[in-house]
Structures are given as structure tokens and as C-alpha cells.
Design a protein around this motif. Structure first.
Motif, PDB file in Angstrom:
ATOM      1  N   PRO A   1       0.806  -1.227  -0.052  1.00  0.00           N
ATOM      2  CA  PRO A   1      -0.042   0.151   0.087  1.00  0.00           C
ATOM      3  C   PRO A   1       0.801   1.186   0.123  1.00  0.00           C
ATOM      4  O   PRO A   1       1.896   1.184   0.675  1.00  0.00           O
ATOM      5  CB  PRO A   1      -0.831  -0.237   1.406  1.00  0.00           C
ATOM      6  CG  PRO A   1      -0.096  -0.999   2.106  1.00  0.00           C
ATOM      7  CD  PRO A   1       0.704  -2.008   1.336  1.00  0.00           C
TER       8      PRO A   1
ATOM      9  N   LEU B   1       3.442   3.042   2.500  1.00  0.00           N
ATOM     10  CA  LEU B   1       3.166   3.344   3.887  1.00  0.00           C
ATOM     11  C   LEU B   1       3.965   2.370   4.881  1.00  0.00           C
ATOM     12  O   LEU B   1       4.360   3.327   5.822  1.00  0.00           O
ATOM     13  CB  LEU B   1       1.536   2.919   3.873  1.00  0.00           C
ATOM     14  CG  LEU B   1       0.761   3.674   3.175  1.00  0.00           C
ATOM     15  CD1 LEU B   1      -0.714   3.052   3.640  1.00  0.00           C
ATOM     16  CD2 LEU B   1       0.750   5.105   3.409  1.00  0.00           C
ATOM     17  N   ASN B   2       4.259   1.538   4.494  1.00  0.00           N
ATOM     18  CA  ASN B   2       5.317   0.572   5.583  1.00  0.00           C
ATOM     19  C   ASN B   2       6.782   1.312   5.847  1.00  0.00           C
ATOM     20  O   ASN B   2       7.428   0.727   6.578  1.00  0.00           O
ATOM     21  CB  ASN B   2       5.371  -0.736   4.955  1.00  0.00           C
ATOM     22  CG  ASN B   2       4.044  -1.318   5.177  1.00  0.00           C
ATOM     23  OD1 ASN B   2       3.182  -1.138   5.830  1.00  0.00           O
ATOM     24  ND2 ASN B   2       4.034  -2.571   4.328  1.00  0.00           N
TER      25      ASN B   2
ATOM     26  N   GLN C   1      -5.967  12.329   7.243  1.00  0.00           N
ATOM     27  CA  GLN C   1      -7.090  11.887   6.756  1.00  0.00           C
ATOM     28  C   GLN C   1      -7.031  11.128   5.654  1.00  0.00           C
ATOM     29  O   GLN C   1      -7.949  10.142   5.237  1.00  0.00           O
ATOM     30  CB  GLN C   1      -8.029  12.910   6.325  1.00  0.00           C
ATOM     31  CG  GLN C   1      -8.616  14.086   7.571  1.00  0.00           C
ATOM     32  CD  GLN C   1      -8.982  15.114   7.004  1.00  0.00           C
ATOM     33  OE1 GLN C   1      -9.170  15.585   5.943  1.00  0.00           O
ATOM     34  NE2 GLN C   1      -9.882  16.109   7.891  1.00  0.00           N
ATOM     35  N   GLN C   2      -5.728  10.956   5.049  1.00  0.00           N
ATOM     36  CA  GLN C   2      -5.586  10.074   4.015  1.00  0.00           C
ATOM     37  C   GLN C   2      -4.897   8.718   4.427  1.00  0.00           C
ATOM     38  O   GLN C   2      -5.169   7.768   3.385  1.00  0.00           O
ATOM     39  CB  GLN C   2      -5.001  10.690   2.881  1.00  0.00           C
ATOM     40  CG  GLN C   2      -5.410  11.896   2.247  1.00  0.00           C
ATOM     41  CD  GLN C   2      -4.286  12.860   1.298  1.00  0.00           C
ATOM     42  OE1 GLN C   2      -4.000  12.083   0.394  1.00  0.00           O
ATOM     43  NE2 GLN C   2      -4.007  13.890   1.646  1.00  0.00           N
ATOM     44  N   LEU C   3      -4.607   8.527   5.701  1.00  0.00           N
ATOM     45  CA  LEU C   3      -3.880   7.394   5.917  1.00  0.00           C
ATOM     46  C   LEU C   3      -4.645   6.355   6.729  1.00  0.00           C
ATOM     47  O   LEU C   3      -5.656   6.938   7.520  1.00  0.00           O
ATOM     48  CB  LEU C   3      -2.697   7.958   6.956  1.00  0.00           C
ATOM     49  CG  LEU C   3      -1.612   8.664   6.208  1.00  0.00           C
ATOM     50  CD1 LEU C   3      -0.718   9.458   7.216  1.00  0.00           C
ATOM     51  CD2 LEU C   3      -0.851   7.562   5.102  1.00  0.00           C
ATOM     52  N   PRO C   4      -4.430   5.076   6.752  1.00  0.00           N
ATOM     53  CA  PRO C   4      -5.124   4.213   7.720  1.00  0.00           C
ATOM     54  C   PRO C   4      -5.071   4.397   9.010  1.00  0.00           C
ATOM     55  O   PRO C   4      -3.904   4.490   9.699  1.00  0.00           O
ATOM     56  CB  PRO C   4      -4.583   2.978   7.066  1.00  0.00           C
ATOM     57  CG  PRO C   4      -3.483   3.105   6.603  1.00  0.00           C
ATOM     58  CD  PRO C   4      -3.410   4.377   5.899  1.00  0.00           C
ATOM     59  N   SER C   5      -5.943   4.530   9.855  1.00  0.00           N
ATOM     60  CA  SER C   5      -6.011   4.922  11.404  1.00  0.00           C
ATOM     61  C   SER C   5      -5.528   3.748  12.073  1.00  0.00           C
ATOM     62  O   SER C   5      -4.877   3.912  13.311  1.00  0.00           O
ATOM     63  CB  SER C   5      -7.355   5.267  11.866  1.00  0.00           C
ATOM     64  OG  SER C   5      -8.166   4.194  11.523  1.00  0.00           O
ATOM     65  N   GLN C   6      -5.684   2.560  11.562  1.00  0.00           N
ATOM     66  CA  GLN C   6      -5.257   1.260  12.373  1.00  0.00           C
ATOM     67  C   GLN C   6      -3.649   1.254  12.297  1.00  0.00           C
ATOM     68  O   GLN C   6      -2.910   0.538  13.037  1.00  0.00           O
ATOM     69  CB  GLN C   6      -5.524   0.114  11.745  1.00  0.00           C
ATOM     70  CG  GLN C   6      -5.187  -0.398  10.424  1.00  0.00           C
ATOM     71  CD  GLN C   6      -6.008   0.086   9.187  1.00  0.00           C
ATOM     72  OE1 GLN C   6      -6.520   1.260   9.418  1.00  0.00           O
ATOM     73  NE2 GLN C   6      -5.892  -0.327   8.131  1.00  0.00           N
ATOM     74  N   GLN C   7      -2.949   2.037  11.588  1.00  0.00           N
ATOM     75  CA  GLN C   7      -1.598   2.160  11.264  1.00  0.00           C
ATOM     76  C   GLN C   7      -0.779   3.497  11.787  1.00  0.00           C
ATOM     77  O   GLN C   7       0.428   3.474  12.359  1.00  0.00           O
ATOM     78  CB  GLN C   7      -0.981   1.894   9.779  1.00  0.00           C
ATOM     79  CG  GLN C   7       0.443   1.588   9.450  1.00  0.00           C
ATOM     80  CD  GLN C   7       0.749   1.283   8.341  1.00  0.00           C
ATOM     81  OE1 GLN C   7      -0.108   1.096   7.298  1.00  0.00           O
ATOM     82  NE2 GLN C   7       1.998   1.105   7.759  1.00  0.00           N
TER      83      GLN C   7
ATOM     84  N   ASN D   1       3.979   6.055  12.659  1.00  0.00           N
ATOM     85  CA  ASN D   1       3.602   4.726  12.228  1.00  0.00           C
ATOM     86  C   ASN D   1       3.761   3.856  13.322  1.00  0.00           C
ATOM     87  O   ASN D   1       4.862   3.808  14.037  1.00  0.00           O
ATOM     88  CB  ASN D   1       4.503   4.215  10.920  1.00  0.00           C
ATOM     89  CG  ASN D   1       4.171   2.773  10.659  1.00  0.00           C
ATOM     90  OD1 ASN D   1       3.494   2.167  11.071  1.00  0.00           O
ATOM     91  ND2 ASN D   1       4.708   2.638   9.145  1.00  0.00           N
TER      92      ASN D   1
END
Length: 225
Positions: free
Chosen positions: A126, A141-142, A174-180, A191
Motif C-alpha cells: 500500500p 506506507l510501510n 485523513q488519507q492514512l489508515p487509522s489502524q497504522q 507509524n
């Protein structure tokens, strides 16, 4: 780190390859095999990322070895014989080197492999696309450890390398996964996978970056550690 297996029936070839690899910090030579049968036994027990493979070996050739491998790792062929090159590339080897191999030629082949691995990683992991100066740039993202507010810009930290992107921290979050990704300070988003240690005042990230935790965010911090 690329876990590597050298397969060659000549002991001197192993010595030369290992000598060339001394300056490669991302290559780990797990073992040396002196024929294809020995290599098959090893590969049945141990997963590797890269084979440095000779062609002309007793009983079973390097080409024949590749044909029977089901989960084939990346392969760089190192052979004294040029005539097997077409067969090698038909089997999707990364490169075909002819002995004697210089360190420069081996490094070029390894760089080719690294580029291939980055391309595969970019296609499957991702990512987010952000504006840097006048261009749109992809960020995995990682690979992102920290987002740091900087006025109407955000400093994006990856492996201790910083890139300034055209966005506010609020809009980017707001564009990023909240779980990460989680905000731990009015100026910092981290992160969660990059957090190595924490106390009530700060976080320590991968790369030994120390990040201050804001008072309003301490309860949120407890919830994900």
C-alpha cells in the motif's frame, strides 16, 4: 537482507564470490554448496532469497536444478560457459555473468536485482501519492515512520530520510489508515509499526528518533502499545 546460497563445484569460485561480497551489507551468505544435489537438500530445509549459481556441475547442471525448483528464489548465474545464457534468461534469471567475474560486474547484477525487488514491492504494498514541489510522488506506507508538521507542509520521514510534501498534517492524516498511523502530538503522527519503545513523555522510533508525546494524546498512546 538477502539470504544467499552459493552453488559451484569449484572451491576457488566460492572464495572469489565471498571476497567480492564483503562490501555488500545487504547480502548474507547462508551456505556454500558444491553440487546441485547438495543444494536441493539444503533448499528443502532453508528458504533463501538469492542463488549465485554455476552451470557446469557433476550429475545435475545448474539449468537442470532451476527446472526442478518449484519455489525458485532470485538467481544470478555465474558460469565459464556463455552458451547457456539464453536458457538462463528463459528461466527468468536476474543476470548471467561469465567467469572470471569482477566485483564491478557482480555489483551491477546485484543492483539489477535490487531494482527488481523495489519494483515488486512498489506494486504490491500500500502507498500514498503526495505532492513534492511540482511532481506527484509515491510513498510506501510501510516505509514511513513519522509525519511532522511544518507550517503548510509536512516532513515525511522514511528510514531517517526526510521529504517535504505539500500538505497540512491534518489533511494528510485523513488519507492514512487509522489502524497504522496515530497522532501523538499536535505536530507528530507516527507509524505504530515503527515504535520501538515508549514512556509517558516520549516515543522511540525505528532509527532511534525520539518523539515527544502531547498531553492530550497520552491516553491514545496507551491504547496501541
Amino acid at each position: 537482507m538477502l539470504k544467499t546460497l552459493i552453488i559451484d563445484d569449484e572451491p576457488l569460485a566460492h572464495q572469489v564470490i565471498k571476497h567480492h561480497l564483503q562490501g555488500c551489507n545487504d547480502i548474507s551468505v547462508l551456505a556454500s554448496c558444491y553440487n546441485a544435489t547438495e543444494a536441493l537438500r539444503y533448499l528443502a530445509q532453508q528458504q533463501v532469497d538469492l542463488l549465485l549459481l554455476d552451470i557446469n556441475m557433476p550429475a545435475l547442471s545448474g539449468i537442470e536444478l532451476l527446472r526442478v525448483l518449484h519455489n525458485r528464489p532470485a538467481v544470478i548465474i555465474i558460469s565459464a560457459y556463455k552458451e547457456y545464457a539464453i536458457e538462463g534468461f528463459e528461466l527468468d534469471v536476474v543476470d548471467y555473468l561469465v567467469k572470471p567475474v569482477s566485483s564491478e560486474r557482480l555489483f551491477a547484477a546485484l543492483n539489477k536485482l535490487r531494482r527488481r525487488l523495489v519494483a515488486v514491492k512498489s506494486a504490491t504494498e500500500p502507498y500514498i501519492v503526495l505532492k513534492v514541489d511540482r511532481e506527484q510522488r509515491k510513498f510506501l506506507l510501510n516505509d514511513i515512520s513519522l509525519l511532522e508538521a511544518y507550517g503548510n507542509y509536512v516532513k515525511v520521514w522514511q528510514h531517517q530520510q526526510m521529504t517535504l510534501v505539500n500538505s497540512t498534517l491534518k489533511r494528510l492524516l485523513q488519507q492514512l489508515p487509522s489502524q497504522q498511523f496515530v497522532q501523538v502530538h499536535k505536530s507528530f503522527v507516527v507509524n505504530k509499526d515503527k515504535v520501538l519503545a515508549a514512556d509517558s513523555e516520549q516515543l522511540r522510533l525505528d532509527g532511534d528518533q525520539l518523539i515527544k508525546v502531547g498531553k492530550l494524546y497520552k491516553q491514545r498512546l496507551i491504547s496501541f502499545l
